[in-house]
Design an enzyme around this catalytic site. Structure first.
Site, PDB file in Angstrom:
ATOM      1  N   LYS A  66       0.853  -1.186   0.000  1.00  0.00           N
ATOM      2  CA  LYS A  66       0.000   0.000   0.000  1.00  0.00           C
ATOM      3  C   LYS A  66       0.887   1.232   0.000  1.00  0.00           C
ATOM      4  CE  LYS A  66      -3.843   0.936   0.838  1.00  0.00           C
ATOM      5  NZ  LYS A  66      -4.601   0.721   2.086  1.00  0.00           N
ATOM      6  N   HIS A  67       0.694   2.104  -0.961  1.00  0.00           N
ATOM      7  CA  HIS A  67       1.431   3.365  -1.042  1.00  0.00           C
ATOM      8  C   HIS A  67       2.935   3.159  -0.974  1.00  0.00           C
ATOM      9  CE1 HIS A  67      -2.153   5.785  -1.195  1.00  0.00           C
ATOM     10  NE2 HIS A  67      -2.649   5.092  -0.181  1.00  0.00           N
ATOM     11  N   ASN A 232      12.416   6.121   7.069  1.00  0.00           N
ATOM     12  CA  ASN A 232      13.010   5.106   7.931  1.00  0.00           C
ATOM     13  C   ASN A 232      12.060   3.930   8.082  1.00  0.00           C
ATOM     14  OD1 ASN A 232      15.476   6.472   8.636  1.00  0.00           O
ATOM     15  ND2 ASN A 232      14.370   7.693  10.147  1.00  0.00           N
ATOM     16  N   HIS A 393      13.907   5.187  -1.042  1.00  0.00           N
ATOM     17  CA  HIS A 393      13.046   6.348  -1.254  1.00  0.00           C
ATOM     18  C   HIS A 393      12.672   6.442  -2.728  1.00  0.00           C
ATOM     19  CE1 HIS A 393      13.507   8.088   2.738  1.00  0.00           C
ATOM     20  NE2 HIS A 393      14.790   7.831   2.671  1.00  0.00           N
TER      21      HIS A 393
END
Length: 393
Positions: A66-67, A232, A393
């Site tokens: 999810k996301h 993180n 990221h």
């Protein structure tokens, strides 16, 4: 197919939108539906995760995303009767294959966050796995292939609009990757670090230097999961599956607390008090998940007050007090914890210990490593310094 047009980007106002290859063809085939921008981000990240889990463990793997972060990840170990019940697969009339077991574990560990997910399968989707997927609220699935029976089942999901992606398992991306932010292009080498080598767990600074075979497996699972989790991040693993993932927090202690609270809820769902909640027969699966989450929280009165509990239960349950919850959580053992970067303080270990953590894998390198090691030694925790940071990221 060199490109695939998307309806829009992250948001409806972000047009035009597409995925494409500068050289060669896309390694994916859309078999059904029309996946969007975020769907593809989830699909491609989750596929890398399950492919790597399969390579590391030799077992089928599944992930629920999810996301752009995993809500769950697991390998295909058999399910106990307790896990079958809390994952809502105790009522099926067919046998769970290893891949179906992996999916049930990945989807069931954090059912709140898995709601409306994109799932990934390391192996050809079989009929049993497709039948489990059909029961859940989900946006789509990515796998290397699908049996005819599985494909027919999934194509009928969501009134024929369910997103089904087939990916070439032999596809290998270029060693250099790029992304743009604010019109500026970033370039870096892909993160190809091998997390399946047991040697990365040989630097053990704690007094307890014993890792079981299962602990090493679970440390690999935690680190591979973190490799594809927005940083993180911290990941708790037990018995071949992630049971709590804390993603995208600015502070590591908040990662540890968030993931720990999810691990605690996973364990609390297995308590007799929760497993025997007198739910009404007509309550939907998603509503049952939400009610359990609230029941186990400080807002439990929201589902237990007069005039409300009757919507969910046949009789009013007793409150699960904080003291009773702590007593049950203390029974959880053999939990493994992975971190994508070093722990800066021993408070992370204190919090992890409360959720049954006995094994830890983290890069090391903090100026307070001594404090972290000392805290592990206080509880007899075995900790490995891997020397590998896994920011994503």
């Amino acid at each position: 197919m060199k490109e695939f047009a998307l309806k829009y980007g992250c948001n409806p106002n972000q047009k035009p939108s597409r995925i494409y290859m500068e050289q060669g063809e896309l390694p994916i085939e859309v078999l059904n539906g029309r996946p969007g921008y975020i769907n593809f981000l989830d699909a491609l990240n989750s596929w890398q995760l399950v492919k790597e889990l399969k390579a590391a463990t030799g077992l089928p793997a599944a992930a629920s995303f999810k996301h752009v972060s995993p809500a769950g990840a697991a390998i295909g170990l058999p399910l106990s009767d307790t896990l079958k019940k809390i994952y809502f697969v105790d009522d099926i009339d067919f046998e769970l294959t290893p891949l179906a077991s992996a999916y049930a574990r990945a989807r069931g560990a954090d059912r709140m966050c898995s709601y409306g997910d994109f799932c990934a399968l390391s192996d050809t989707c079989d009929e049993a796995t497709a039948r489990l997927i059909k029961r859940e609220v989900s946006d789509g699935v990515i796998a290397p292939d699908y049996t005819p029976e599985a494909l027919a089942i999934l194509k009928a999901k969501r009134k024929g609009t369910y997103n089904i992606i087939k990916i070439d398992p032999a596809y290998k991306p270029a060693p250099i990757e790029h992304k743009q932010v604010f019109g500026i292009t970033f370039e870096q080498g892909r993160n190809e670090v091998d997390l399946s080598d047991p040697k990365i767990f040989e630097n053990i600074p704690t007094k307890n230097k014993t890792f079981t075979k299962e602990a090493i497996r679970d440390m690999m699972i935690s680190l591979i999961t973190l490799k594809y989790t927005q940083s993180n991040s911290v990941c708790y693993v037990k018995d071949g599956q992630a049971i709590g993932i804390g993603a995208g927090q600015q502070s590591r202690i908040h990662c540890t607390r968030l993931a720990g609270s999810k691990a605690d809820e996973w364990w609390l769902r297995q308590s007799p008090r929760v497993m025997n909640l007198p739910f009404r027969d007509d309550i939907h699966r998603a509503d049952r998940d939400n009610v359990i989450n609230v029941y186990l929280s400080e807002e439990h009165d929201d589902v237990l007050r007069d005039g409300t509990w009757q919507q969910y239960f046949m009789e009013r349950p007793e409150v699960f007090t904080r003291e009773q919850e702590k007593e049950w959580i203390a029974k959880n053992t053999k939990v493994t914890l992975g971190s994508d970067a070093f722990f800066p303080f021993g408070d992370n270990i204190e919090r992890a210990h409360k959720s049954g953590v006995e094994y830890i894998a983290q890069p090391g390198g903090s100026i307070r490593d001594d404090n972290v090691i000392e805290t592990c030694d206080k509880y007899g925790i075995a900790m490995a310094f891997t020397g590998i940071r896994l920011f994503h990221h």
